[in-house]
Structure formats: C-alpha cells, structure tokens
Design a protein around this motif. Structure first.
Motif, PDB file in Angstrom:
ATOM      1  N   PRO A 175      64.119 -23.834 -47.161  1.00 36.84           N
ATOM      2  CA  PRO A 175      64.278 -22.336 -47.099  1.00 36.84           C
ATOM      3  C   PRO A 175      63.923 -21.732 -46.021  1.00 36.84           C
ATOM      4  CG  PRO A 175      62.244 -23.638 -48.438  1.00 36.84           C
ATOM      5  CD  PRO A 175      62.939 -24.501 -47.821  1.00 36.84           C
ATOM      6  N   VAL A 176      64.633 -20.614 -45.763  1.00 36.14           N
ATOM      7  CA  VAL A 176      64.433 -20.038 -44.443  1.00 36.14           C
ATOM      8  C   VAL A 176      64.031 -18.482 -44.525  1.00 36.14           C
ATOM      9  CG1 VAL A 176      65.798 -18.990 -42.330  1.00 36.14           C
ATOM     10  CG2 VAL A 176      66.602 -21.281 -43.499  1.00 36.14           C
ATOM     11  N   THR A 177      64.342 -17.567 -45.362  1.00 36.93           N
ATOM     12  CA  THR A 177      63.869 -16.268 -45.437  1.00 36.93           C
ATOM     13  C   THR A 177      64.216 -15.748 -46.853  1.00 36.93           C
ATOM     14  OG1 THR A 177      66.138 -15.351 -44.955  1.00 36.93           O
ATOM     15  CG2 THR A 177      64.368 -15.625 -43.008  1.00 36.93           C
ATOM     16  N   ALA A 178      63.601 -14.710 -47.177  1.00 37.73           N
ATOM     17  CA  ALA A 178      63.619 -14.131 -48.580  1.00 37.73           C
ATOM     18  C   ALA A 178      63.673 -12.508 -48.273  1.00 37.73           C
ATOM     19  CB  ALA A 178      62.619 -14.444 -49.546  1.00 37.73           C
ATOM     20  N   ASP A 179      64.725 -11.747 -48.682  1.00 39.40           N
ATOM     21  CA  ASP A 179      64.469 -10.531 -48.415  1.00 39.40           C
ATOM     22  C   ASP A 179      64.571  -9.829 -49.742  1.00 39.40           C
ATOM     23  OD1 ASP A 179      65.140  -7.877 -47.945  1.00 39.40           O
ATOM     24  OD2 ASP A 179      66.942  -8.299 -46.663  1.00 39.40           O
ATOM     25  N   GLY A 224      64.132  -0.680 -56.394  1.00 40.10           N
ATOM     26  CA  GLY A 224      63.597  -1.050 -57.548  1.00 40.10           C
ATOM     27  C   GLY A 224      63.582  -2.723 -58.031  1.00 40.10           C
ATOM     28  N   ARG A 225      63.584  -3.256 -57.230  1.00 41.58           N
ATOM     29  CA  ARG A 225      63.665  -4.905 -57.037  1.00 41.58           C
ATOM     30  C   ARG A 225      64.847  -5.208 -57.938  1.00 41.58           C
ATOM     31  NH1 ARG A 225      59.092  -8.695 -56.918  1.00 41.58           N
ATOM     32  NH2 ARG A 225      61.090  -9.726 -57.210  1.00 41.58           N
ATOM     33  N   GLY A 226      65.953  -4.584 -57.538  1.00 37.44           N
ATOM     34  CA  GLY A 226      67.364  -5.073 -58.375  1.00 37.44           C
ATOM     35  C   GLY A 226      67.742  -6.181 -57.745  1.00 37.44           C
ATOM     36  N   THR A 227      67.836  -6.579 -56.635  1.00 37.89           N
ATOM     37  CA  THR A 227      68.148  -7.577 -56.134  1.00 37.89           C
ATOM     38  C   THR A 227      67.574  -8.404 -54.954  1.00 37.89           C
ATOM     39  OG1 THR A 227      70.845  -6.961 -56.617  1.00 37.89           O
ATOM     40  CG2 THR A 227      70.587  -8.694 -55.074  1.00 37.89           C
ATOM     41  N   ASP A 228      67.227  -9.660 -54.701  1.00 36.57           N
ATOM     42  CA  ASP A 228      66.530 -10.303 -53.911  1.00 36.57           C
ATOM     43  C   ASP A 228      67.505 -11.290 -53.264  1.00 36.57           C
ATOM     44  OD1 ASP A 228      64.177  -9.324 -54.189  1.00 36.57           O
ATOM     45  OD2 ASP A 228      63.405 -10.842 -55.388  1.00 36.57           O
ATOM     46  N   GLN A 229      67.508 -11.456 -51.834  1.00 38.72           N
ATOM     47  CA  GLN A 229      68.314 -12.292 -50.928  1.00 38.72           C
ATOM     48  C   GLN A 229      67.455 -13.493 -50.593  1.00 38.72           C
ATOM     49  OE1 GLN A 229      70.948 -10.841 -48.215  1.00 38.72           O
ATOM     50  NE2 GLN A 229      71.236 -12.798 -47.013  1.00 38.72           N
ATOM     51  N   ILE A 230      67.894 -14.756 -50.979  1.00 41.74           N
ATOM     52  CA  ILE A 230      66.972 -15.725 -50.490  1.00 41.74           C
ATOM     53  C   ILE A 230      67.991 -16.647 -49.679  1.00 41.74           C
ATOM     54  CG2 ILE A 230      65.723 -17.835 -51.111  1.00 41.74           C
ATOM     55  CD1 ILE A 230      65.138 -16.309 -53.818  1.00 41.74           C
TER      56      ILE A 230
END
Length: 135
Positions: free
Chosen positions: A31-35, A41-47
C-alpha cells in the motif's frame, strides 16, 4: 491478492516481504497512499498500491523473457489484463481497479532479508483502486 494469484496460475502473491524465501515468480503488494477526498460526501476513495513483480535472475535475457509476460497489456500471464477483467478484485460493493503505470523495469534484487539466495529481476506496477467511501 487473490485476484492475481487465482487469475495467473503459477504466480505467488504476498501482502508484505516474507521473512522466509519467496516463491518465484512473485508479486509483493505494497500500500502506498489513500485519498479520501476524491468526491464530496465520502462518495469515492482512491487507494494506491505498488505491485513489485519479481522473477528469478539467472541470465539477464532469460529473466527479462520471464518478466515481460507479467507486465504485458494482454496474455495469460498479464497482470494488467487480469486486473482489467476483474476490476472489483472480488470485493463486495463498488470497487473499480486498474493498473496505471509500470516503472523500475529491470531492477535487480538480491533477496537479502528474505532468506533468499536467488537473485531476482523485477519491475513495479501501480494499482489504483477506487471504492465508495462508505465501504
């Protein structure tokens, strides 16, 4: 990652660098980063993950010939195609994954710290995973 290990027979996936010897060919998932601000509104996260792809290094040309199919855009050993055909990674909910780039091609690893006597040749793939922020 079960998606890769199931989709590409003969490759072994690890969540971290094992203390014991690696079974090659191998993919180490890092794992590198999480955005968490991709959508309001917490619609999408990028990992973001780095996939370190390793094969045994015996002779440079042979090792490259063994590594290249895993990095290719298509084929029975293509990690990119495996992820493309399994974008949800076998997870529940809204998950969309893809390989975004390859780098560090041809880097040699000596296996120290892995109990590994065999030198390895590798490359890194960036895996981008989008998921609903509520998952």
């Amino acid at each position: 990652m079960n998606t890769i290990q199931t989709g590409i027979p003969g490759i072994k996936c690890y969540r971290n660098i094992p203390e014991n010897a690696l079974v090659l060919p191998a993919v180490i998932v890092q794992p590198v980063t999480a955005d968490f601000d991709v959508a309001f509104g917490r619609g999408t996260d990028q990992i973001d993950f780095t996939l370190l792809v390793l094969v045994a290094y015996n002779h440079l040309e042979v090792a490259q010939d063994n590594l290249d199919p895993y990095l290719s855009g298509s084929g029975s050993k293509s990690i990119r195609e495996c992820i493309w055909n399994n974008k949800t990674l076998g997870l529940e909910g809204d998950v969309n994954a893809h390989i975004s780039r390859m780098y560090d091609y041809g880097k040699r690893y000596n296996g120290e710290g892995q109990g590994q006597a065999i030198e390895q040749l590798g490359a890194r793939l960036d895996l981008v995973v989008y998921t609903r922020g509520t998952v």
